[in-house]
Scaffold this active site. Structure first.
Site, short mmCIF file in Angstrom:
data_model
loop_
_atom_site.label_atom_id
_atom_site.label_comp_id
_atom_site.label_asym_id
_atom_site.label_seq_id
_atom_site.Cartn_x
_atom_site.Cartn_y
_atom_site.Cartn_z
N GLU A 74 0.83 -1.20 0.00
CA GLU A 74 0.00 0.00 0.00
C GLU A 74 0.87 1.26 0.00
O GLU A 74 0.64 2.19 -0.78
CB GLU A 74 -0.91 -0.06 1.24
CG GLU A 74 -1.74 1.16 1.52
CD GLU A 74 -2.94 1.32 0.61
OE1 GLU A 74 -3.34 0.34 -0.04
OE2 GLU A 74 -3.47 2.44 0.54
N HIS A 139 -11.53 4.77 -8.57
CA HIS A 139 -10.08 4.95 -8.44
C HIS A 139 -9.36 4.27 -9.61
O HIS A 139 -8.40 4.81 -10.16
CB HIS A 139 -9.65 4.35 -7.10
CG HIS A 139 -8.28 4.74 -6.67
ND1 HIS A 139 -7.84 6.04 -6.64
CD2 HIS A 139 -7.23 4.00 -6.23
CE1 HIS A 139 -6.59 6.07 -6.22
NE2 HIS A 139 -6.19 4.85 -5.97
N HIS A 246 -19.44 -8.96 -17.60
CA HIS A 246 -18.11 -8.55 -18.09
C HIS A 246 -17.71 -9.43 -19.29
O HIS A 246 -17.12 -8.94 -20.25
CB HIS A 246 -17.09 -8.68 -16.95
CG HIS A 246 -15.69 -8.26 -17.33
ND1 HIS A 246 -15.36 -6.97 -17.68
CD2 HIS A 246 -14.53 -8.96 -17.38
CE1 HIS A 246 -14.07 -6.90 -17.95
NE2 HIS A 246 -13.53 -8.09 -17.77
N HIS A 307 -3.73 -8.74 -17.19
CA HIS A 307 -5.03 -8.41 -17.78
C HIS A 307 -5.36 -6.93 -17.55
O HIS A 307 -5.88 -6.25 -18.44
CB HIS A 307 -6.09 -9.32 -17.13
CG HIS A 307 -7.45 -9.22 -17.74
ND1 HIS A 307 -7.71 -9.53 -19.06
CD2 HIS A 307 -8.66 -8.87 -17.22
CE1 HIS A 307 -9.00 -9.38 -19.30
NE2 HIS A 307 -9.60 -8.96 -18.20
#
Ligand code: HEM
Length: 329
Positions: A74, A139, A246, A307
């Site tokens: 993070e 985001h 999707h 991906h």
């Protein structure tokens, strides 16, 4: 000086790609809450290392389980993102100082600066709202948008006009925007899938082997009332439907992009436009193959990461094509 500016735009674009990759790595390895506060980590500027600091972190956040590896993922993402923000600020300052010069656009760097500030706020809300899926997806889209705008800025500064123009292909600028819209929807659906931890909820190929029926209304359910969204809160049926949508939209994306690229390729006479259309097709093929591989091999992190990056590259190749179709000679 101007040549340096062009180089800095390129460096900033490459850094944006690294930040997108680090963000995906943090999200896909479930380290999004590695630090429960923002911009520091458990109240420290860096990841707590000494025993006393770790004890203090545990005392300040008794509900959180401190994990050094997740906290570092993070924080490294945040350090790189912070550097990207500073570079974008510098690009804007330079463009503002040179605003009289016709070769230095100022609106694009300004838009980038506003976007990166908003993106920092989304990064903060991702943590403070405990991975709310809408914020997580926003985001991801923010990162892709920064990358897209930096690519446009790079093209504005560097792209050479096509000799003699290409009237045959230029007529298809509108269609190339249709292709871009279809792709952006597919990227948003991918972000929604990942933000809701729906990847393991549809196992078969090409369709899900689950017993529940597909439900379109459950795809757009907005979970809002939960305290923590880590590992997902939606029902099994909703997640299966999100995953399946999707895949269905991937098929639509594939058909629409292939038809439009073929049309542009066959009508264009400049090599540049032809090669842009071919690159879109090649990257699209790789992206579909990676999506299938992610499902087939049960979501290995490396493939899920590839991906994500291939989706970004596909977006950039399509933006490049749109740019050349629009650019005046
Ligand atoms: C043009 C085609 C496609 C595009 C642009 C695309 C884009 C994306 C994006 C942007 C994500 C989010 C990744 C992240 O959160 O970092 C994603 C996730 C995903 N996509 Fe695709 N995708 C496409 C095709 C496919 C296909 C054909 C499949 C499978 C049949 C697939 C399966 C998945 C899965 C399983 C995930 C979730 C990965 C995870 O959460 O670990 N995608 N996609």
């Amino acid at each position: 000086m101007y040549k340096n500016y062009k180089n800095w735009v390129l460096i900033t674009g490459l850094l944006a790609l690294i930040v997108v990759a680090l963000g995906a790595y943090t999200r896909l390895s479930d380290a999004g809450l590695g630090c429960p506060d923002w911009p520091g980590c458990y109240g420290f500027l860096t990841v707590p290392k000494h025993e006393a600091d770790i004890a203090q972190a545990a005392q300040s956040y008794p509900d959180m389980m401190f994990e050094t590896a997740k906290a570092w993922k993070e924080m490294i993402h945040r350090y790189f993102a912070g550097t990207l923000g500073l570079l974008i600020l510098a690009l804007f300052v330079y463009a503002f100082l040179k605003r009289q010069s016709p070769t230095t656009p100022v609106k694009l760097p300004l838009l980038l600066l506003l976007l990166v500030i908003f993106q920092a706020a989304l990064g903060m809300w991702t943590v403070t709202m405990n991975l709310q899926p809408l914020i997580v997806m926003g985001h991801l889209l923010g990162g892709f948008s920064i990358l897209a705008l930096l690519t446009l800025l790079y093209l504005r500064l560097n792209a050479k006009p096509i000799m003699g123009g290409d009237a045959g292909a230029r007529r298809y600028f509108g269609l190339s925007l249709v292709a871009l819209s279809v792709l952006i929807i597919q990227i948003a659906l991918g972000g929604w899938l990942a933000a809701n931890y729906a990847a393991p909820h549809c196992n078969g190929l090409p369709l899900c082997s689950n017993a529940q029926p597909f439900s379109l209304s459950s795809v757009f359910q907005l979970p809002l009332e939960h305290g923590n969204y880590e590992f997902g809160v939606l029902s099994q049926q909703a997640r299966m439907s999100i995953h399946l949508l999707h895949r269905i939209w991937a098929l639509v994306t594939c058909i629409v992009l292939a038809l439009i690229m073929w049309r542009i390729y066959s009508r264009a006479y400049s090599q540049k436009i032809k090669s842009c259309a071919v690159s879109v097709l090649v990257v699209l093929f790789c992206q579909i193959a990676l999506g299938l591989a992610v499902v087939h091999w049960h979501i290995p992190l490396s493939m899920a990461l590839a991906h994500n990056l291939m989706a970004a590259i596909l977006l950039l190749t399509l933006i490049r094509l749109c740019y050349y179709l629009k650019a005046r000679t």
